[in-house]
Design a protein around this motif. Structure first.
Motif, PDB file in Angstrom:
ATOM      1  N   MET A 177       0.526  -1.240  -0.376  1.00  0.00           N
ATOM      2  CA  MET A 177       0.064  -0.336  -0.029  1.00  0.00           C
ATOM      3  C   MET A 177       1.162   1.243   0.050  1.00  0.00           C
ATOM      4  O   MET A 177       0.700   2.043  -0.814  1.00  0.00           O
ATOM      5  CB  MET A 177      -1.074   0.298   1.284  1.00  0.00           C
ATOM      6  N   GLU A 178       1.773   1.054   0.612  1.00  0.00           N
ATOM      7  CA  GLU A 178       2.846   2.475   0.526  1.00  0.00           C
ATOM      8  C   GLU A 178       3.385   2.859  -0.675  1.00  0.00           C
ATOM      9  O   GLU A 178       3.467   3.530  -0.970  1.00  0.00           O
ATOM     10  CB  GLU A 178       3.556   2.264   1.856  1.00  0.00           C
ATOM     11  N   ASN A 179       3.735   1.823  -1.184  1.00  0.00           N
ATOM     12  CA  ASN A 179       4.405   1.602  -2.839  1.00  0.00           C
ATOM     13  C   ASN A 179       2.880   2.180  -3.541  1.00  0.00           C
ATOM     14  O   ASN A 179       3.636   3.017  -4.235  1.00  0.00           O
ATOM     15  CB  ASN A 179       4.846   0.667  -3.221  1.00  0.00           C
ATOM     16  N   THR A 180       2.043   2.187  -3.256  1.00  0.00           N
ATOM     17  CA  THR A 180       0.870   2.223  -4.707  1.00  0.00           C
ATOM     18  C   THR A 180       0.806   4.168  -4.084  1.00  0.00           C
ATOM     19  O   THR A 180      -0.035   4.251  -5.155  1.00  0.00           O
ATOM     20  CB  THR A 180      -0.034   1.500  -4.251  1.00  0.00           C
ATOM     21  N   LEU A 181       0.518   4.903  -2.982  1.00  0.00           N
ATOM     22  CA  LEU A 181      -0.056   5.865  -2.325  1.00  0.00           C
ATOM     23  C   LEU A 181       0.114   6.490  -3.332  1.00  0.00           C
ATOM     24  O   LEU A 181      -0.819   7.435  -3.623  1.00  0.00           O
ATOM     25  CB  LEU A 181      -0.022   6.096  -1.026  1.00  0.00           C
ATOM     26  N   PRO A 182       1.372   6.817  -3.572  1.00  0.00           N
ATOM     27  CA  PRO A 182       2.166   7.950  -4.326  1.00  0.00           C
ATOM     28  C   PRO A 182       1.727   7.355  -6.053  1.00  0.00           C
ATOM     29  O   PRO A 182       1.228   8.275  -6.451  1.00  0.00           O
ATOM     30  CB  PRO A 182       4.147   7.436  -5.112  1.00  0.00           C
ATOM     31  N   ILE A 183       1.366   6.455  -6.382  1.00  0.00           N
ATOM     32  CA  ILE A 183       0.612   6.624  -7.607  1.00  0.00           C
ATOM     33  C   ILE A 183      -0.254   6.643  -7.712  1.00  0.00           C
ATOM     34  O   ILE A 183      -1.139   7.493  -8.955  1.00  0.00           O
ATOM     35  CB  ILE A 183       0.972   4.674  -8.539  1.00  0.00           C
TER      36      ILE A 183
END
Length: 207
Positions: free
Chosen positions: A107-113
């Motif tokens: 999720m942390e990887n995905t939030l900026p995307i």
């Protein structure tokens, strides 16, 4: 207690699932935000991080992180029944925490995307970074699929977090460009079974 929440956040859903599991609904007032990006939103006055979920305890103090909130509610709900803990206090705890860390990391990887793709025009996207994070997430989902075999249909804080992540990804798959039904079909099937088996998950699933 009071909980700032939104209807789409997987972090909020994780907290809501713990609330339902421990039957704490009557003890918590839900306060829904309209936009987490609005600086004038009341939740930003209570929470310096400007994030949801945020839980106000009975003593007036606030908890901000979903993991911290879940562990606090798990402690309250299982105070008289330790066997009902979603985050066990024995050696199994570390396996559950590792599962939780893996799902939170995706999720942390995905939030900026997702933030860029929802809020900025495409020509302003950091596409090279998106590609890097997407590749990491694909590897991590495959690892998650293997990792979950040791848990079966066990309900714990890690498996709750995994179901919330998977369902959220399925909801946002078009924007994110990752089709879990193709990459990790067994993971999707597992989440469907978990939603069907546990009221705390089925009743919090986003539509």
């Amino acid at each position: 207690m009071k909980l700032w929440h939104s209807t789409t956040s997987p972090y909020v859903r994780k907290v809501m699932a713990v609330i339902k599991y421990h039957k704490l609904e009557d003890q918590i007032e839900l306060m829904t935000i309209q936009s987490s990006f609005d600086p004038n939103s009341p939740h930003n006055q209570d929470n310096p991080l400007g994030r949801v979920p945020a839980l106000q305890m009975d003593n007036g103090e606030w908890l901000y992180n979903s993991h911290v909130i879940c562990e606090y509610l798990d402690h309250l709900g299982a105070n008289s029944q330790p066997e009902h803990l979603l985050l066990p206090r024995n050696s199994h705890r570390w396996k559950v925490l590792q599962l939780h860390a893996l799902t939170d990391g995706i999720m942390e990887n995905t939030l900026p995307i997702i933030s860029e793709r929802l809020l900025r025009p495409e020509h302003e996207w950091w596409t090279a970074r998106h590609q890097q994070l997407t590749e990491r997430n694909v590897r991590s989902f495959k690892e998650l699929e293997k990792h979950l075999t040791q848990f079966g249909d066990e309900l714990n804080l890690g498996s709750i977090s995994a179901v919330c992540l998977i369902d959220w990804y399925l909801l946002r798959s078009e924007k994110l460009g990752i089709n879990l039904n193709e990459i990790t079909p067994h993971l999707v099937e597992w989440a469907v079974k978990m939603n069907e088996k546990y009221r705390a998950l089925g009743e919090t699933k986003p539509n």
